[in-house]
Design a protein around this motif. Sequence first.
Motif, PDB file in Angstrom:
ATOM      1  N   ILE A  62      50.805  41.418  42.518  1.00  0.00           N
ATOM      2  CA  ILE A  62      52.029  41.903  42.533  1.00  0.00           C
ATOM      3  C   ILE A  62      51.761  43.112  43.592  1.00  0.00           C
ATOM      4  N   GLU A  63      50.915  43.881  43.775  1.00  0.00           N
ATOM      5  CA  GLU A  63      50.652  45.150  44.615  1.00  0.00           C
ATOM      6  C   GLU A  63      50.675  44.656  46.055  1.00  0.00           C
ATOM      7  N   ARG A  64      50.220  43.504  46.292  1.00  0.00           N
ATOM      8  CA  ARG A  64      49.999  43.291  47.521  1.00  0.00           C
ATOM      9  C   ARG A  64      50.859  41.913  48.279  1.00  0.00           C
ATOM     10  N   GLU A  65      51.535  41.216  47.211  1.00  0.00           N
ATOM     11  CA  GLU A  65      52.312  39.938  47.819  1.00  0.00           C
ATOM     12  C   GLU A  65      53.480  39.806  47.011  1.00  0.00           C
ATOM     13  N   ALA A  66      53.442  39.653  45.612  1.00  0.00           N
ATOM     14  CA  ALA A  66      54.865  39.514  44.973  1.00  0.00           C
ATOM     15  C   ALA A  66      55.463  40.785  44.542  1.00  0.00           C
ATOM     16  N   VAL A  67      55.809  41.661  45.729  1.00  0.00           N
ATOM     17  CA  VAL A  67      56.432  42.822  45.586  1.00  0.00           C
ATOM     18  C   VAL A  67      57.645  42.735  44.769  1.00  0.00           C
ATOM     19  N   LYS A  68      58.347  41.749  44.672  1.00  0.00           N
ATOM     20  CA  LYS A  68      59.730  41.800  43.912  1.00  0.00           C
ATOM     21  C   LYS A  68      59.459  41.785  42.439  1.00  0.00           C
ATOM     22  N   GLU A 105      42.444  36.880  46.927  1.00  0.00           N
ATOM     23  CA  GLU A 105      43.287  36.450  47.897  1.00  0.00           C
ATOM     24  C   GLU A 105      43.833  34.992  47.701  1.00  0.00           C
ATOM     25  N   LEU A 106      42.907  34.125  47.227  1.00  0.00           N
ATOM     26  CA  LEU A 106      43.233  33.085  47.008  1.00  0.00           C
ATOM     27  C   LEU A 106      44.598  32.936  45.897  1.00  0.00           C
ATOM     28  N   LEU A 107      44.447  33.934  44.964  1.00  0.00           N
ATOM     29  CA  LEU A 107      45.593  34.144  44.033  1.00  0.00           C
ATOM     30  C   LEU A 107      46.776  34.635  44.603  1.00  0.00           C
ATOM     31  N   ILE A 108      46.442  35.645  45.516  1.00  0.00           N
ATOM     32  CA  ILE A 108      47.631  36.483  46.245  1.00  0.00           C
ATOM     33  C   ILE A 108      48.328  35.457  47.148  1.00  0.00           C
ATOM     34  N   TYR A 109      47.624  34.704  47.833  1.00  0.00           N
ATOM     35  CA  TYR A 109      48.420  33.841  48.820  1.00  0.00           C
ATOM     36  C   TYR A 109      48.734  32.603  48.166  1.00  0.00           C
ATOM     37  N   ARG A 136      41.798  31.256  19.093  1.00  0.00           N
ATOM     38  CA  ARG A 136      40.561  31.004  19.327  1.00  0.00           C
ATOM     39  C   ARG A 136      40.082  32.035  20.528  1.00  0.00           C
ATOM     40  N   ARG A 137      38.929  32.119  21.094  1.00  0.00           N
ATOM     41  CA  ARG A 137      38.580  32.778  22.220  1.00  0.00           C
ATOM     42  C   ARG A 137      38.721  31.974  23.339  1.00  0.00           C
ATOM     43  N   ALA A 138      39.693  32.208  24.206  1.00  0.00           N
ATOM     44  CA  ALA A 138      39.482  31.396  25.571  1.00  0.00           C
ATOM     45  C   ALA A 138      38.576  31.607  26.745  1.00  0.00           C
ATOM     46  N   ILE A 139      38.502  32.956  26.903  1.00  0.00           N
ATOM     47  CA  ILE A 139      37.383  33.709  27.662  1.00  0.00           C
ATOM     48  C   ILE A 139      36.726  34.812  27.119  1.00  0.00           C
ATOM     49  N   SER A 140      35.845  35.364  27.733  1.00  0.00           N
ATOM     50  CA  SER A 140      35.101  36.704  27.402  1.00  0.00           C
ATOM     51  C   SER A 140      36.144  37.734  27.855  1.00  0.00           C
ATOM     52  N   ALA A 141      35.945  39.116  27.122  1.00  0.00           N
ATOM     53  CA  ALA A 141      36.884  40.055  27.452  1.00  0.00           C
ATOM     54  C   ALA A 141      36.578  40.501  28.735  1.00  0.00           C
ATOM     55  N   GLN A 142      35.414  40.456  29.269  1.00  0.00           N
ATOM     56  CA  GLN A 142      35.002  40.860  30.692  1.00  0.00           C
ATOM     57  C   GLN A 142      35.701  39.993  31.734  1.00  0.00           C
ATOM     58  N   THR A 143      35.681  38.693  31.595  1.00  0.00           N
ATOM     59  CA  THR A 143      36.587  37.928  32.461  1.00  0.00           C
ATOM     60  C   THR A 143      37.979  38.250  32.355  1.00  0.00           C
ATOM     61  N   ALA A 144      38.369  38.412  31.332  1.00  0.00           N
ATOM     62  CA  ALA A 144      40.020  38.707  31.162  1.00  0.00           C
ATOM     63  C   ALA A 144      40.221  39.776  31.888  1.00  0.00           C
ATOM     64  N   ARG A 145      39.447  41.120  31.791  1.00  0.00           N
ATOM     65  CA  ARG A 145      39.634  42.213  32.341  1.00  0.00           C
ATOM     66  C   ARG A 145      39.461  42.315  34.059  1.00  0.00           C
ATOM     67  N   THR A 146      38.536  41.433  34.421  1.00  0.00           N
ATOM     68  CA  THR A 146      38.480  40.956  35.700  1.00  0.00           C
ATOM     69  C   THR A 146      39.509  40.400  36.320  1.00  0.00           C
ATOM     70  N   LEU A 147      40.083  39.260  35.562  1.00  0.00           N
ATOM     71  CA  LEU A 147      41.183  38.647  36.157  1.00  0.00           C
ATOM     72  C   LEU A 147      42.549  39.451  35.868  1.00  0.00           C
ATOM     73  N   ARG A 148      42.552  40.303  35.171  1.00  0.00           N
ATOM     74  CA  ARG A 148      43.723  40.999  35.097  1.00  0.00           C
ATOM     75  C   ARG A 148      43.969  42.180  36.200  1.00  0.00           C
ATOM     76  N   GLU A 149      42.579  42.521  36.811  1.00  0.00           N
ATOM     77  CA  GLU A 149      42.608  43.298  37.961  1.00  0.00           C
ATOM     78  C   GLU A 149      43.324  42.354  39.187  1.00  0.00           C
ATOM     79  N   MET A 150      42.662  41.151  39.479  1.00  0.00           N
ATOM     80  CA  MET A 150      42.981  40.493  40.610  1.00  0.00           C
ATOM     81  C   MET A 150      44.466  39.957  40.557  1.00  0.00           C
ATOM     82  N   LEU A 151      45.253  39.729  39.344  1.00  0.00           N
ATOM     83  CA  LEU A 151      46.541  39.516  39.103  1.00  0.00           C
ATOM     84  C   LEU A 151      47.302  40.731  39.273  1.00  0.00           C
ATOM     85  N   ALA A 152      46.907  41.813  39.039  1.00  0.00           N
ATOM     86  CA  ALA A 152      47.586  43.079  39.593  1.00  0.00           C
ATOM     87  C   ALA A 152      47.713  43.035  40.918  1.00  0.00           C
ATOM     88  N   ALA A 153      46.600  42.954  41.704  1.00  0.00           N
ATOM     89  CA  ALA A 153      46.668  42.780  43.179  1.00  0.00           C
ATOM     90  C   ALA A 153      47.690  41.784  43.808  1.00  0.00           C
TER      91      ALA A 153
END
Length: 583
Positions: A491-497, A359-363, A472-489
């Motif tokens: 678009i799905e919940r706020e940045a509808v355009k 929600e921090l990212l969404i709003y 270089r590696r900036a973050i771990s693969a797990q962190t990247a996948r977790t953050l991808r889902e958060m950023l998908a939210a």
Amino acid sequence: MKETGSTLRLHPVAFPPALFLGLVVIRLIYLTFYAPGEPLGVQSLELRLEAQRGRILDRHGAVLAIDAPRYQVVLEYPPIAYGGDPIRRAKWLQQVDEVLSPLLGFPVQEAARGWPDTGWQFPVARGIPEDLARVVSRRVKETGLRGVRVMPYWKRVYPEGSLLGPVVGFVFFGPGDAGMEERQGAAGVEKAYDEFLRGKPVTLRVPVDAEGRPLPVREEALTQPEPGGEVVLTIDRTIQAIVAEELARGLQESGAQRGDAVVLRPRTGEILAMVSLPSFDPNALETLDRDARNPVVQDLYEPGSVFKILTMAAALESGVIRPEDRYLDQGCVEFGGAPICNWDRDRYPGGRGWLDMTELLIYSRNVGAAHLARLLGPERFYAALHAFGIGESTDVDLPYEAVMRVRAYGDPDWREADWGRQSFGQAVSVTPLQMAVAVSAVANDGLMMRPFVVQEIHTPEGVKRTEPRIRRRAISAQTARTLREMLAAVIEREAVKARVPGYRMAGKTGTAQIPTPLGYDPRDTIASFVGFGPVEDPQVLILVKLDRPRRSPWGSEEAAPVFARIAARILPLLGVPPSSSGP
């Protein structure tokens, strides 16, 4: 000097360079050495034959830059024609005018007024086509006019004009070998790969008669210049046109002054499109000025809330928070003696209450980003920025990349307030490309790739291919996948355009204030959106940036729709299948 004739537009499937060069050189030799007159003596003239510059192609072979044969009418060193006598000079110029003006369509005598007395040659007309060059040569020979020569040269032609001006660049005349001027790359790919493109010119000694007229020379006795290599870009001309079209629409609808967009493959670093509007046309050298640049690589700006992606990545990677953790969102907080407030504090003066990290990212909470920065501490926060390449070059294969030093913990000019503001994208400057490359690490399982625009270089020695390179590696693969889902939210919940029909995308809005010498501009903003997809297997990343939009200041209103339209058009073009759970 005047240039006549129309600009040549070439079909993407052109003659093979070697065959084309051979045919052209034969014609150039004929016009230069045989047309002017009859042999009378045994002196020599030094003549420089310029090499044909190599072509620049897009990834599918569309021609973006090519040398086309052109001709010029040259007035030669005064003693050849009139021995330096001013009276004879005036009479000679009148004769030149009478012979050439009807053919060229302008008063040659008037054009020659700018010829310095010390000049050896003065091109009075450039860009004339071959048929007119033959007519002029024949007329000069029939009238016995001395001191006039029709000479060949290569003209650089950019078939796509302003569509790729900032990327391809342009050439200009600069000092070369032995003090002679020659064409050199001045910007873009033309400059970055000038060594491969320019080829090797040849200087010939041609026998001439006592009055400077060339004697016949056997063709086999002439050494031909070595043409330059061919450069193939990662740019897709079709995708470039789509991005330019949608960005132009975004500018028109939002009333923004200018805009930038970049499309790249996060898995490899290949740049598929790089657009800045307004652009410049490299065919119109006489109109080029300080705006003949590539803002995606050269212009710095404060990115605003898209930067929260990096702050959240650092917090997740370090383990100070988990996606489900909550914090108390307040309207404003104090950080380093300065206030930090949410963008919607007028609507929510006390904040939104308890929010989780998604929600921090969404709003898009500024107070939340500052909270994460405090949890990280300055050492880990700035280490994370370094891991994402902030404050350093991307090492892109284009010239003049701008880099701004980031005020960091331990620097003499660092203030704690800087740290708080940097957490949400203020007090830090990046180029659009640097921001895109940093976020691409989230799309690429934490690996940050070196961006590049040249895919292959073709030379007589063979083909040199650019291989993808991990920076270089900036973050771990797990962190990247977790953050991808958060950023998908987001678009799905706020940045509808920013939604793309059929595809599940991830991204973040940005609305940045613009710094001035008197503080931040109270009205103007930079609206941006950076996103990628599909979430399950990111194939492209797109960053859109609009400067000073008038209709609305917000990235969610102005930049997000441009992102969505670009993605909707290019994902099918790239053969990317729709998401199984797409909107």
